[in-house]
Design a protein around this motif. Structure first.
Motif, PDB file in Angstrom:
ATOM      1  N   LEU B  65       0.837  -1.205   0.000  1.00 39.45           N
ATOM      2  CA  LEU B  65       0.000   0.000   0.000  1.00 39.45           C
ATOM      3  C   LEU B  65       0.869   1.252   0.000  1.00 39.45           C
ATOM      4  N   LEU B  69       1.263   4.192  -2.822  1.00 40.86           N
ATOM      5  CA  LEU B  69       1.020   5.611  -2.538  1.00 40.86           C
ATOM      6  C   LEU B  69       2.206   6.459  -3.000  1.00 40.86           C
ATOM      7  N   THR B 113      -4.057  -0.712  -9.444  1.00 40.28           N
ATOM      8  CA  THR B 113      -2.726  -0.171  -9.193  1.00 40.28           C
ATOM      9  C   THR B 113      -2.122   0.378 -10.472  1.00 40.28           C
TER      10      THR B 113
ATOM     11  N   THR C  45      -7.349  13.033  -9.045  1.00 42.53           N
ATOM     12  CA  THR C  45      -7.419  12.279  -7.793  1.00 42.53           C
ATOM     13  C   THR C  45      -6.380  12.769  -6.795  1.00 42.53           C
ATOM     14  N   GLY C  49      -6.892  14.734  -3.256  1.00 46.69           N
ATOM     15  CA  GLY C  49      -6.215  14.170  -2.086  1.00 46.69           C
ATOM     16  C   GLY C  49      -5.414  15.232  -1.349  1.00 46.69           C
ATOM     17  N   VAL C  71      -9.932  11.481   5.480  1.00 44.06           N
ATOM     18  CA  VAL C  71      -9.257  10.344   4.852  1.00 44.06           C
ATOM     19  C   VAL C  71     -10.268   9.457   4.125  1.00 44.06           C
ATOM     20  N   LEU C  72     -11.495   9.399   4.670  1.00 43.01           N
ATOM     21  CA  LEU C  72     -12.548   8.580   4.049  1.00 43.01           C
ATOM     22  C   LEU C  72     -12.757   8.973   2.588  1.00 43.01           C
ATOM     23  N   THR C  74     -10.681  10.563   0.615  1.00 45.31           N
ATOM     24  CA  THR C  74      -9.489  10.234  -0.166  1.00 45.31           C
ATOM     25  C   THR C  74      -9.474   8.756  -0.531  1.00 45.31           C
ATOM     26  N   ILE C  75      -9.738   7.897   0.468  1.00 43.37           N
ATOM     27  CA  ILE C  75      -9.725   6.452   0.202  1.00 43.37           C
ATOM     28  C   ILE C  75     -10.794   6.109  -0.824  1.00 43.37           C
ATOM     29  N   PHE C  76     -11.968   6.727  -0.653  1.00 41.55           N
ATOM     30  CA  PHE C  76     -13.060   6.459  -1.589  1.00 41.55           C
ATOM     31  C   PHE C  76     -12.645   6.824  -3.017  1.00 41.55           C
ATOM     32  N   LEU C  78      -9.593   7.079  -4.191  1.00 41.86           N
ATOM     33  CA  LEU C  78      -8.521   6.204  -4.662  1.00 41.86           C
ATOM     34  C   LEU C  78      -9.064   4.856  -5.108  1.00 41.86           C
ATOM     35  N   ILE C  79     -10.148   4.394  -4.469  1.00 45.53           N
ATOM     36  CA  ILE C  79     -10.709   3.105  -4.875  1.00 45.53           C
ATOM     37  C   ILE C  79     -11.547   3.259  -6.141  1.00 45.53           C
TER      38      ILE C  79
END
Lengths: 89, 163, 116
Positions: B65, B69, B113, C45, C49, C71-72, C74-76, C78-79
């Motif tokens: 991870l 990043l 990725t 993205t 972020g 962070v939620l 950002t993670i969302f 990124l996914i």
């Protein structure tokens, strides 16, 4: 310092949204327009995050999360329609 | 008993943490409601899930991870430079990468990725899940790109999911 | 507010704004659909972020406790960004959109990966 940085970033994101709008009308074709719309969704959630920082309110983040979520689902639904001619199989 | 009540512990934990984060509180009421939802939702949705290979090496997954990043940062600087440059010099290309890993989840993670990192977007997977079609924004060395993807991303994923 | 916190937040906000703008510039001026796909998925993205990290630092300072709520989002992002990019690329391939003249290996999309 933040008092002049925030308006500058606001201007950048707004300019980005105007550019997205231009790509949205320029196309060509449906996938291009969907891509422009998807970017517009993310940029508008960025604008709302900035507004949340400006107003120092935390409610705006919920709105930004919702817009990002709706944008994702909308994009996937339109793509599914473009791929199959049907959203729910 | 545990299998009956908590079919997917990871999923339950994720739901619980996200619930507390969304409400921004750790008051007893929210912990209770969060725990209730974290138990009920997996019970309701468990039948919709496809079987996936689980994560066998959690430490390796965490390292992966952080590596991704870091790569996202580098990739973005590269893409930013390519966007500003004149476009006549751009050499976009399609590239096909043979896949060694199997299973839907590992391939999805690999494709995501690849999309997030160095100037590449994964465009399609072949029906038999053996080839991945990529679009590269600026291709310099095809062999090198493929070997980077295979050693830097695919190998650790193969170890993480043990597939 | 101490100067260094203001500096960090301003830096993150500016970098975020620049990346968001770059993503949209790329979307507007790259030559074909497949190259246009790269700009928003990556640059935008990361831009959002960075904005979120800036806001996180600011609200952590002003509330006195660590704020990881941002962070939620950002993670969302990124996914979901790679998933929507993949779907868009697939529908672009399905519609056989024009690719730029200099694109290498155009034969790869001529022979379809799916035998239907």
């Amino acid at each position: 310092m933040l008092s002049w940085v925030l308006p500058v970033v606001f201007a950048m994101v707004s300019l980005a949204l105007i550019l997205n709008f231009w790509s949205l009308q320029a196309g060509p074709g449906v996938p291009d327009r969907t891509l422009a719309l998807d970017t517009m969704y993310i940029n508008s959630s960025a604008l709302i995050i900035l507004y949340g920082i400006w107003q120092s309110g935390s409610l705006y983040f919920e709105a930004a999360l919702l817009i990002a979520m709706l944008g994702f689902i909308g994009t996937v639904a339109v793509c599914k329609y473009l791929l199959r001619g049907d959203i729910i199989e | 008993m545990r299998k009956l009540l908590l079919p997917t512990p990871g999923h339950s934990l994720l739901l619980f943490v996200v619930w507390l984060l969304l409400n921004k509180s750790v008051s007893p009421g929210h912990i209770l409601l969060g725990a209730l939802l974290a138990i009920l939702i997996p019970l309701l949705t468990n039948r919709l899930r496809n079987p996936h290979p689980g994560i066998r090496r959690p430490v390796k997954a965490l390292l992966y991870l952080f590596r991704v990043l870091g790569d996202i940062l580098v990739a973005n600087l590269q893409v930013a430079r390519l966007i500003i440059r004149p476009h006549m010099a751009l050499r976009p290309s399609f590239v096909e990468v043979p896949l060694d890993i199997s299973g839907d989840l590992p391939i999805t993670v690999l494709a995501s990725t690849i999309t997030l990192t160095p100037g590449t977007v994964s465009a399609d997977v072949s029906d038999d899940r053996s080839r991945l079609l990529l679009h590269v924004l600026h291709l310099e060395d095809e062999e090198e790109l493929i070997s980077t993807i295979k050693t830097r991303y695919e190998k650790p994923l193969k170890e993480i999911f043990a597939c | 507010m101490p100067f260094w916190i203001e500096l960090i937040v301003s830096l993150f906000l500016l970098v975020g704004g620049v990346f968001v703008l770059l993503g949209s510039v790329g979307l507007a001026r790259l030559p074909d659909f497949y190259t246009r796909l790269h700009a928003p998925t990556k640059a935008t993205t990361l831009g959002v972020g960075c904005l979120l990290i800036g806001s996180m630092v600011l609200s952590t300072w002003s509330s006195g406790s660590l704020s990881i709520y941002e962070v939620l989002i950002t993670i969302f992002l990124l996914i979901t960004a790679p998933v929507s990019a993949h779907m868009l690329a697939k529908s672009g391939l399905h519609h056989r959109l024009e690719h730029a003249k200099q694109t290498g290996h155009p034969e790869l999309i001529e022979e379809p990966l799916h035998k239907e």
